[in-house]
Motif scaffolding. Structure first.
Motif, mmCIF file in Angstrom:
data_model
loop_
_atom_site.group_PDB
_atom_site.id
_atom_site.type_symbol
_atom_site.label_atom_id
_atom_site.label_comp_id
_atom_site.label_asym_id
_atom_site.label_seq_id
_atom_site.Cartn_x
_atom_site.Cartn_y
_atom_site.Cartn_z
ATOM 1 N N VAL A 1 35.226 -10.561 -5.623
ATOM 2 C CA VAL A 1 36.038 -9.563 -6.307
ATOM 3 C C VAL A 1 36.986 -10.308 -7.228
ATOM 4 O O VAL A 1 37.933 -10.938 -6.775
ATOM 5 C CB VAL A 1 36.830 -8.705 -5.292
ATOM 6 C CG1 VAL A 1 37.694 -7.690 -6.038
ATOM 7 C CG2 VAL A 1 35.880 -8.004 -4.353
ATOM 8 N N HIS A 2 36.681 -10.297 -8.517
ATOM 9 C CA HIS A 2 37.566 -10.974 -9.468
ATOM 10 C C HIS A 2 37.528 -10.231 -10.797
ATOM 11 O O HIS A 2 36.873 -9.197 -10.931
ATOM 12 C CB HIS A 2 37.187 -12.444 -9.598
ATOM 13 C CG HIS A 2 35.752 -12.691 -9.917
ATOM 14 N ND1 HIS A 2 35.180 -12.298 -11.098
ATOM 15 C CD2 HIS A 2 34.748 -13.262 -9.194
ATOM 16 C CE1 HIS A 2 33.908 -12.648 -11.110
ATOM 17 N NE2 HIS A 2 33.614 -13.215 -9.960
ATOM 18 N N ARG A 3 38.220 -10.784 -11.795
ATOM 19 C CA ARG A 3 38.329 -10.073 -13.068
ATOM 20 C C ARG A 3 36.974 -9.791 -13.702
ATOM 21 O O ARG A 3 36.764 -8.747 -14.310
ATOM 22 C CB ARG A 3 39.189 -10.886 -14.043
ATOM 23 C CG ARG A 3 40.661 -10.794 -13.703
ATOM 24 C CD ARG A 3 41.493 -11.748 -14.522
ATOM 25 N NE ARG A 3 42.861 -11.756 -14.035
ATOM 26 C CZ ARG A 3 43.890 -11.214 -14.693
ATOM 27 N NH1 ARG A 3 43.703 -10.659 -15.874
ATOM 28 N NH2 ARG A 3 45.096 -11.231 -14.176
ATOM 29 N N LEU B 1 35.426 -6.714 -12.094
ATOM 30 C CA LEU B 1 36.040 -5.439 -12.496
ATOM 31 C C LEU B 1 35.477 -4.965 -13.832
ATOM 32 O O LEU B 1 35.126 -3.794 -13.992
ATOM 33 C CB LEU B 1 37.558 -5.603 -12.594
ATOM 34 C CG LEU B 1 38.289 -5.911 -11.289
ATOM 35 C CD1 LEU B 1 39.794 -5.831 -11.502
ATOM 36 C CD2 LEU B 1 37.858 -4.947 -10.184
ATOM 37 N N ALA B 2 35.371 -5.890 -14.806
ATOM 38 C CA ALA B 2 34.866 -5.512 -16.119
ATOM 39 C C ALA B 2 33.431 -5.001 -16.018
ATOM 40 O O ALA B 2 33.061 -4.002 -16.636
ATOM 41 C CB ALA B 2 34.950 -6.710 -17.067
ATOM 42 N N ARG C 1 33.313 -1.493 -14.470
ATOM 43 C CA ARG C 1 33.749 -0.454 -15.387
ATOM 44 C C ARG C 1 32.641 -0.147 -16.390
ATOM 45 O O ARG C 1 32.348 1.006 -16.676
ATOM 46 C CB ARG C 1 35.018 -0.898 -16.124
ATOM 47 C CG ARG C 1 35.435 0.144 -17.145
ATOM 48 C CD ARG C 1 36.882 0.422 -17.112
ATOM 49 N NE ARG C 1 37.604 -0.598 -17.861
ATOM 50 C CZ ARG C 1 38.904 -0.504 -18.131
ATOM 51 N NH1 ARG C 1 39.594 0.520 -17.673
ATOM 52 N NH2 ARG C 1 39.482 -1.437 -18.803
ATOM 53 N N GLN D 1 40.063 -1.164 -2.198
ATOM 54 C CA GLN D 1 41.124 -1.144 -3.200
ATOM 55 C C GLN D 1 40.606 -1.324 -4.629
ATOM 56 O O GLN D 1 41.045 -0.669 -5.555
ATOM 57 C CB GLN D 1 42.131 -2.265 -2.877
ATOM 58 C CG GLN D 1 43.404 -2.145 -3.695
ATOM 59 C CD GLN D 1 44.347 -3.313 -3.438
ATOM 60 O OE1 GLN D 1 44.004 -4.276 -2.756
ATOM 61 N NE2 GLN D 1 45.537 -3.209 -3.986
ATOM 62 N N TRP D 2 39.625 -2.215 -4.798
ATOM 63 C CA TRP D 2 39.210 -2.620 -6.139
ATOM 64 C C TRP D 2 37.838 -2.094 -6.556
ATOM 65 O O TRP D 2 37.416 -2.324 -7.683
ATOM 66 C CB TRP D 2 39.198 -4.149 -6.232
ATOM 67 C CG TRP D 2 40.549 -4.764 -6.142
ATOM 68 C CD1 TRP D 2 41.084 -5.358 -5.044
ATOM 69 C CD2 TRP D 2 41.542 -4.811 -7.155
ATOM 70 N NE1 TRP D 2 42.341 -5.790 -5.299
ATOM 71 C CE2 TRP D 2 42.667 -5.468 -6.612
ATOM 72 C CE3 TRP D 2 41.611 -4.360 -8.475
ATOM 73 C CZ2 TRP D 2 43.826 -5.694 -7.333
ATOM 74 C CZ3 TRP D 2 42.765 -4.592 -9.194
ATOM 75 C CH2 TRP D 2 43.859 -5.246 -8.625
ATOM 76 N N GLN E 1 36.583 0.681 -7.411
ATOM 77 C CA GLN E 1 36.452 1.782 -8.371
ATOM 78 C C GLN E 1 35.532 2.882 -7.848
ATOM 79 O O GLN E 1 34.768 3.489 -8.602
ATOM 80 C CB GLN E 1 35.950 1.253 -9.733
ATOM 81 C CG GLN E 1 36.859 0.183 -10.327
ATOM 82 C CD GLN E 1 36.253 -0.469 -11.578
ATOM 83 O OE1 GLN E 1 35.418 0.128 -12.235
ATOM 84 N NE2 GLN E 1 36.680 -1.668 -11.882
#
Lengths: 617, 617
Positions: free
Chosen positions: B489-491, B494-495, B498, B528-529, B531
């Motif tokens: 789980v990192h940046r 997330l991208a 999305r 939490q992350w 989405q």
């Protein structure tokens, strides 16, 4: 096909669940962990003689006193490690002990010293093993280097398949070696007492011998200290012992030290008694064997057992080097690929790295043990010293009953090994030890640089400061800008266009005008097949496809910095056979590579979509 | 940095508009197109002598009659090509003429014969040029092969930069060579008449000479026929002439044939008059030059001019081979990469291919002209013959005034070159011609196979049978299945998530459980992350990431064959420096490769989306 060849060579993949931890009895553990230490008697005496003989054959008399000093040192080191075993019952390698008690830098220093010495152990053991063979069969001497490389290759192959450290399997060569050596010493001693042994045939000793200096004596001592390599092995392997692990490991250590002391002193004694002078084409042990046993089957068995236990010693490094590498990689000091457990539950990358480095050493040093020895033992004694100093700190921190006494024992060990380290460095510096002294800080620097990189990556990927709510929101992208580079109007293009249109209402197809006829034909067919997507033609004065495309994408970013360019959709047809690819321009692949490595001028990451179209023939 | 080095070596890129077509005067055209043909006098006479000398020095007397027969052949061939020039004023290479008039297979045969001979021209000219140098400086003899390779490398470099076929530049060595050779012949002849010349120092001739058989005479003739290589060059280059192109080209051809005839006969005459016997370390021309000019500057100039024109001859192939390759590639008989015009407006791939093949030949044949000669000329005469037969058909199809007369001229040419071809094959077969006879059909087969592939690809990509209306319809994909493989789980994750959510409502994140601690941590942070995307954990008993993922994707296809799996979204972080990549596992790249080359079990193409996240340090 490649997979089949791989399975044939290495065996079928093993599931992780097959990783069983066999517990070893003391007898089997001795076989598994002592080959490195015990096998060094095959060359340690010879290395002492090879230095002393520089001062003429009279100087050889010093070999027995020197061997005795080394045995005293062995007792000190073994006692120190006996304490380490009880202090770190879960396994106390020098890296762990030094890191835990002295900090990062001493830990990394110990680690790099150990890694270098593992490589040297493979090179020295292999060359010494091959020397045992060529002593029996001198015809093989010209193939020395090739034999070493074959042996390393075989050990590598066995380790890639995954040799479990099977006690039973290892017992045969180890105890065979011990029994034959003890027999040799006993028979030799008895025949010597009975006056039934002739000294070896007199060998020519260089008449222009140098005078025996203290420096030369110390150098001989330093060379003999290679006998102590491998003493630390048991302290690394405590978890493999039956319960109570630490007690059993301690007892095994004592047994190993005793055997090593007896065998080393015995061989050194016989070498003196038989007035053996080291020669180029036959090892000292082989000379003793021929004198005591004659040329018969017992002699051949001795050479075979020597060669075999030296292979086992090399094999030890093939377990230790990948394990330490994996620990370092887990701690982010080495590339993380070294933590990958392969198909056969072994650290494939570490094994291959070790094999390559050791083979390189064998090639560089012409497969000669004697040339490798000056590099050897520096790392071992450096890690001994760091580990002992660490133990002193450990006892002080821990306190408890009698901590002072334990600290004193390890202090003695630290001082003894530290002094020996200085002697080794001073006497062997110009003969090759400088290489190791150069490599150790280089490795430490590399560990540090790699660590810095991983820390930087983690910081950049971290979610600190982000709000989960923002990301969970709606993710419509109907207004994003999508570009579809095309090279013609065909089935692949149609699929890519359709996908692009499902992404956004703002799709532009782009063709780079490299071949005017092709461009004209695409423009002509576009109204019918273009799915109402506008087609843009980019000029390419220098006939490059990638250049104008990147230029256009940057321009899109510049013209609309608010939205910028979000997505590039690439039609890519995939050939049916790999060699068909030689017949195509691979433009899609070139564009992908260029786009991935080059973020837009605005610094925005561009999403790339591959719409493959598979050819069937 | 790579780009800078490239520009320094090869010069700045040239725009397509810089491709100018310089028109050449007859005088300059002769310099540009005749180097291949004229330079062959540097070795043709010697090759005749080398065969005749097998039958002893008495047999050498046959060289002049043989040279005369070859000159007659030259007149026939030149006359035939004079007609070709007027029949194909836009350039009539053997491939085009044979393809046009005789069909695909003869065309491809001519093409493969030509390609092979272009490679041989480079090898033979280079070795002969180096022989001219080593004749003057025998100290360089041991470096023969190295010198050849350096010469080829220099010519390659010049061509990669793009040597325009500059008439002025080429005139100097070509006319220098002609003037020096004519001077040599004139001075030699005059001194011979004046009785002022001594015969060359008598050389040892093999006493055990064979008898002079008809076969040997024919072999000598076949070797001499290499003098005719390059005669066809002008007919390929007609568009480069000033108007009226065909007339000027025809006149230039006559001038070239005349010069070639005079020089070849002159050298053959002098070799006889001076009783020259071929020796290993000095060329025949060098021997003649030393006798006539002495060892002074004129002799050195002669050798220099010889070496230079031979380099020009090699250079001719560097224009012809890439051009013919590009024509074949355009017609889909060779990989299309050969049509790519590089930065400097040259066919880079063709030039490099030629350089590699010619260098290989030089290495294999030890840099010796004489060993290469048996392979040479087979291709030339095969293409001569096919081209002449094609011209006969051409005249018959075209008809018009006097077509019969023209057809007869080309028929005579065809028969003459055909007979010579048979002689060459028969006499040189065992000396190396078999290699060429084997390669020609192999090349033709390869041309055919490549063509078949391109035809198959075109058929599969064709839009025939598709209806444009169907594709123009709506392209919503909100119901498609999207899978996002993640490793943490990192940046970057997330991208990617999305983006995936913008594609469809049916998104699944997938983690392959290779390291249990990592998996546990991801599962813990997911609520939490994540989405609101469901997270699926795949077991990986064999610790592979790619295997379980592919298995899962296939399963998705199987469970819902109606929709199947449409899109895989891959988060990929891109390192800031290329060497940082050595420190990462490259899992994203492995997954991409596996997915592209492996379509789903259901045969559906899977779209792959790369969401890059660029690291800055």
């Amino acid at each position: 096909m490649l997979t089949n060849a791989r399975q044939f060579l290495l065996g079928a993949p093993l599931p992780t669940s097959a990783e069983a931890h066999q517990r070893l009895t003391k007898v089997k553990a001795l076989a598994v962990f002592s080959s490195d230490a015990l096998s060094s008697v095959a060359y340690a005496t010879e290395e002492i003689l090879l230095v002393l003989v520089i001062a003429g054959s009279a100087a050889l008399g010093l070999s027995l006193p020197l061997a005795s000093v080394i045995v005293v040192l062995l007792i000190i080191v073994a006692t120190s490690y006996y304490q380490t075993i009880h202090g770190y019952p879960s396994g106390g390698g020098a890296y762990i002990v030094a890191y835990d008690n002295l900090g990062v830098w001493p830990g990394l220093t110990a680690a790099s010293a150990l890694l270098i010495d593992y490589v040297l152990t493979v090179a020295v053991s292999t060359t010494a093993g091959v020397a045992a063979i060529t002593s029996a069969f001198p015809d093989l001497l010209p193939w020395r280097v090739e034999l070493c490389l074959v042996v390393i290759a075989l050990i590598t192959w066995a380790n890639l398949r995954g040799v479990r450290e099977s006690g039973t399997l290892f017992s045969i060569p180890t105890y065979g070696f011990v029994v034959l050596f003890l027999t040799l010493i006993t028979v030799g001693a008895l025949r010597q007492i009975a006056g039934d042994l002739d000294p070896a045939p007199a060998h020519q000793v260089d008449q222009a011998a140098k005078t025996l200096t203290l420096f030369l004596v110390l150098r001989a001592f330093a060379s003999g200290c290679t006998a102590l390599t491998g003493v630390e092995a048991i302290s690394n392997g405590i978890p493999a012992f039956q319960k109570p692990e630490a007690d059993n490991a301690g007892k095994t250590l004592i047994a190993m030290a005793l055997l090593l002391a007896i065998m080393f002193l015995g061989i050194s004694f016989l070498a003196r008694a038989l007035q053996i002078v080291p020669v180029g084409d036959q090892t000292v042990v082989s000379q003793i064997g021929r004198q005591v046993f004659g040329d018969g089957p017992l002699y051949l068995a001795l050479q075979a057992a020597t060669a075999l236990i030296l292979c086992l010693a090399a094999n030890t490094s093939f377990a230790d080097f990948p394990r330490l590498s994996a620990i370092l990689a887990r701690d982010r000091f080495l590339p993380r690929q070294l933590t990958n457990l392969g198909d056969r539950l072994v650290y494939t990358n570490g094994i291959v790295t070790l094999a390559v480095l050791a083979s390189a050493l064998v090639l560089i040093f012409g497969g000669r043990t004697h040339r490798l020895i000056p590099l050897y033992a520096v790392g071992v004694f450096l890690s001994f010293t760091l580990s002992q100093v660490g133990m002193v700190r450990h006892w002080r921190k821990q306190g408890g009953a009698g901590w002072r006494w334990k600290a004193i024992v390890n202090s003695v060990g630290a001082v003894a090994t530290g002094v020996v380290l200085l002697v080794i460095v001073a006497t062997k510096l110009l003969h090759g030890a400088w290489i190791v002294l150069l490599l150790i800080p280089l490795f430490v620097w590399a560990f540090h640089a790699i660590h810095q990189h991983y820390v930087a990556v983690a910081a950049q990927l971290s979610l600190d400061g982000l709000e989960p709510e923002k990301w969970a929101g709606l993710a419509s992208r109907k207004r994003q800008k999508v570009v579809v580079p095309i090279s013609g109007v065909h089935r692949g293009t149609l699929a890519a266009l359709r996908f692009a249109r499902s992404l956004s209402r703002d799709v532009t197809a782009v063709i780079v005008d490299v071949e005017p006829q092709v461009t004209a034909r695409v423009q002509e067919r576009w109204p019918q097949w273009g799915q109402d997507v506008p087609l843009l033609t980019l000029a390419s004065p220098y006939r490059s496809t990638v250049g104008p495309l990147l230029g256009y994408l940057d321009e899109v970013d510049r013209n609309d910095p608010e939205r910028g360019l979000a997505v590039v959709v690439l039609p890519e047809f995939v050939a049916a056979k790999w060699w068909h690819e030689l017949l195509h321009n691979q433009t899609a692949r070139m564009i992908k590579r260029a786009l991935i490595y080059r973020r837009g001028k605005t610094g925005r990451d561009r999403v790339m979509v591959d719409v493959p179209y598979h050819l069937r023939r």
